[in-house]
Design a protein around this motif. Structure first.
Motif, short mmCIF file in Angstrom:
data_model
loop_
_atom_site.label_atom_id
_atom_site.label_comp_id
_atom_site.label_asym_id
_atom_site.label_seq_id
_atom_site.Cartn_x
_atom_site.Cartn_y
_atom_site.Cartn_z
N ALA A 85 44.65 49.55 45.59
CA ALA A 85 44.94 48.39 44.75
C ALA A 85 45.47 47.25 45.60
O ALA A 85 45.93 47.43 46.73
CB ALA A 85 45.96 48.77 43.68
N ASP A 86 45.42 46.05 45.05
CA ASP A 86 45.94 44.87 45.70
C ASP A 86 47.45 44.84 45.50
O ASP A 86 47.95 44.38 44.47
CB ASP A 86 45.28 43.64 45.09
N VAL A 87 48.19 45.36 46.45
CA VAL A 87 49.63 45.56 46.25
C VAL A 87 50.38 44.24 46.20
O VAL A 87 51.38 44.11 45.48
CB VAL A 87 50.19 46.51 47.32
N PHE A 88 49.94 43.22 46.92
CA PHE A 88 50.59 41.92 46.84
C PHE A 88 50.47 41.36 45.42
O PHE A 88 51.41 40.78 44.88
CB PHE A 88 49.97 40.95 47.85
N ASP A 89 49.31 41.54 44.82
CA ASP A 89 49.11 41.08 43.45
C ASP A 89 50.03 41.83 42.49
O ASP A 89 50.63 41.24 41.58
CB ASP A 89 47.65 41.29 43.04
N LEU A 90 50.17 43.15 42.68
CA LEU A 90 51.00 43.96 41.80
C LEU A 90 52.47 43.57 41.90
O LEU A 90 53.17 43.46 40.89
CB LEU A 90 50.82 45.44 42.13
N VAL A 91 52.95 43.38 43.13
CA VAL A 91 54.34 42.98 43.31
C VAL A 91 54.56 41.59 42.71
O VAL A 91 55.55 41.33 42.03
CB VAL A 91 54.74 43.00 44.79
N GLY A 92 53.61 40.69 42.96
CA GLY A 92 53.71 39.34 42.41
C GLY A 92 53.77 39.36 40.90
O GLY A 92 54.56 38.63 40.28
N GLU A 120 51.90 32.49 41.83
CA GLU A 120 50.47 32.33 41.57
C GLU A 120 49.68 32.16 42.87
O GLU A 120 48.52 32.57 42.96
CB GLU A 120 50.22 31.13 40.65
N GLU A 121 50.31 31.58 43.88
CA GLU A 121 49.64 31.47 45.18
C GLU A 121 49.40 32.85 45.78
O GLU A 121 48.42 33.08 46.48
CB GLU A 121 50.50 30.65 46.15
N VAL A 122 50.31 33.77 45.53
CA VAL A 122 50.15 35.14 46.01
C VAL A 122 49.10 35.88 45.19
O VAL A 122 48.23 36.57 45.72
CB VAL A 122 51.49 35.91 45.95
N ARG A 123 49.17 35.69 43.86
CA ARG A 123 48.31 36.46 42.97
C ARG A 123 46.91 35.85 42.88
O ARG A 123 45.92 36.57 42.72
CB ARG A 123 48.91 36.51 41.57
N LEU A 124 46.80 34.53 42.93
CA LEU A 124 45.51 33.88 42.76
C LEU A 124 45.41 32.70 43.71
O LEU A 124 45.70 31.57 43.36
CB LEU A 124 45.35 33.39 41.31
N PRO A 125 45.01 32.94 44.94
CA PRO A 125 44.98 31.88 45.94
C PRO A 125 43.94 30.82 45.62
O PRO A 125 43.14 30.96 44.70
CB PRO A 125 44.64 32.62 47.23
N ALA A 126 43.98 29.75 46.42
CA ALA A 126 43.07 28.61 46.21
C ALA A 126 41.64 29.09 46.13
O ALA A 126 41.19 29.93 46.90
CB ALA A 126 43.23 27.61 47.35
N GLY A 127 40.89 28.53 45.17
CA GLY A 127 39.49 28.93 44.99
C GLY A 127 39.34 30.01 43.94
O GLY A 127 38.22 30.38 43.58
N GLY A 128 40.46 30.58 43.42
CA GLY A 128 40.38 31.55 42.34
C GLY A 128 39.99 32.94 42.77
O GLY A 128 39.62 33.75 41.94
N VAL A 129 40.05 33.25 44.06
CA VAL A 129 39.67 34.59 44.53
C VAL A 129 40.93 35.38 44.81
O VAL A 129 41.78 34.95 45.60
CB VAL A 129 38.80 34.50 45.80
#
Length: 407
Positions: A85-92, A120-129
């Protein structure tokens, strides 16, 4: 009277059970060491709680988090990591949800919008990816670190602690994301805030921040492979099976005044025959999940205020199949030779369980011929330990199951 709806035993859940057994040193460590030092501005390492499936890692850190919440500490939701899993996204997300819940707080509200934008920069960086496990956003490390530092600082302004929990850390998998997460957490733990004390002396205090990681015993190996400075920044507690004394103490309400329940007719108290207490302890073999399962079965086997030994026996029979599946799951995927080695070891007395004796029992001439097998059972499968030339089982339940004497 007794019904499944008022059953205080809770097997198979990470929730904190009403009947709590053991782990007093780990709970006291948070209450008497980690929290007081961190709130006072003194440095203290993070904590890693490791152990086998079902040993109670998640329940322990959730119990500690519940105690912290009662004290008013900031306790975001636990982060549970799925495989890759994307752990940075989960922590964010965990931090984001907590901040959203505190936006009505005047002190938090002033800073919440800016913090949420950075999350949001951690969870959804520029460009929406989204950040992928193998392709982290370059600024995600710095952003997440800044958010944790600022949140801990805000908690400290209220005299509180920020407590972050990450469970199943072995599932992070790839060395890169694991190294980055451990580095973020380690740097946050070492961050300081400036203050001037009553004597006018400038000081740099550690942040009021506690971080708990939990996972399987081989997490140490994953951390080492990631290249992160794990041991210097986290203190490890590897949970062992509970002692008979731990379990007996947990059941003490049933042998004293009784366990209090509410009924349609008011308050009642449930007690256990002495034999039931000893049977539950003996059947559990120190395993927290099996303890809760045996207690649940005994409770549900009748409706009166006294849990009899016959009800305890009947309850155990109703859960035996689940007990067997639980233990068998630890053995799934092993080779025929690995199973032969384990079964032979379980059939020997603890003092006789040497590599050479086990090798002889499976038709080999010496321990060297099963060395790769025992190593795999130790390092990869985490079922046995090899210590001073002898083999011991990590789980008494697995040992008893293979020996044929249980359940």
């Amino acid at each position: 009277m007794r019904t499944p709806s008022n059953n205080p035993f809770l097997p198979g859940s990470d929730r904190v059970p009403e009947i709590w057994a053991g782990r007093a040193p780990e709970i006291a460590d948070f209450r008497d060491v980690l929290r007081p030092r961190r709130v006072s501005g003194l440095y203290e390492r993070g904590r890693a709680v490791l152990g086998e499936f079902g040993i109670g890692k998640s329940a322990l850190i959730n119990r500690i988090a519940a105690d912290a919440a009662v004290l008013g500490d900031w306790v975001p939701a636990r982060v549970r990591v799925a495989v890759d899993a994307d752990v940075f996204d989960l922590v964010g997300r965990s931090l984001q949800d907590f901040l959203e819940s505190r936006r009505t707080d005047a002190r938090v509200g002033r800073s919440a919008d800016g913090l949420l934008r950075r999350i949001e920069e951690v969870r959804l960086p520029a460009g929406g990816v989204r950040i992928r496990a193998g392709q982290p956003q370059p600024n995600a490390y710095r952003t997440l670190l800044d958010v944790i530092v600022e949140m801990a600082t805000m908690a400290g302004e209220e005299g509180r602690l920020l407590l972050i929990r990450v469970d199943e850390v072995q599932n992070i998998g790839r060395p890169g994301p694991l190294s980055q997460l451990l580095t973020v957490f380690g740097d946050a733990l070492e961050a300081t805030r400036h203050r001037r004390d009553v004597a006018g002396i400038d000081r740099e205090d550690a942040l009021p921040l506690a971080i708990y990681l939990s996972g399987l015993p081989d997490f140490h190996r994953h951390a080492a492979e990631s290249g992160a400075t794990f041991s210097r920044r986290f203190r490890t507690a590897e949970l062992e099976p509970l002692s008979d004394m731990d379990l007996r103490e947990a059941l003490s309400p049933f042998t004293g005044d009784g366990w209090r329940i509410l009924t349609d007719d008011g308050t009642a108290r449930v007690v256990m025959d002495t034999g039931v207490v000893e049977d539950v302890i003996g059947r559990s073999l120190g395993d927290p999940f099996l303890f809760q399962l045996a207690g649940e079965g005994a409770w549900n086997a009748g409706t009166g205020t006294v849990i009899t030994r016959e009800e305890g026996d009947r309850g155990w029979q109703t859960v035996r199949r689940e007990v067997e599946r639980y233990v068998q799951s630890r053995l799934d995927g092993l080779t025929d030779l690995q199973m032969e080695v384990l079964t032979a070891a379980a059939g020997l007395g603890a003092a006789e369980r040497t590599g050479s004796a086990v090798a002889q029992a499976v038709g080999r001439t010496g321990s060297a011929q099963i060395a790769s097998t025992t190593r795999a059972l130790d390092v990869e499968h985490q079922i046995i330990r090899r210590q001073a030339g002898r083999i011991t089982f990590r789980s008494p339940a697995v040992e008893a199951f293979l020996a044929g004497s249980w359940p």
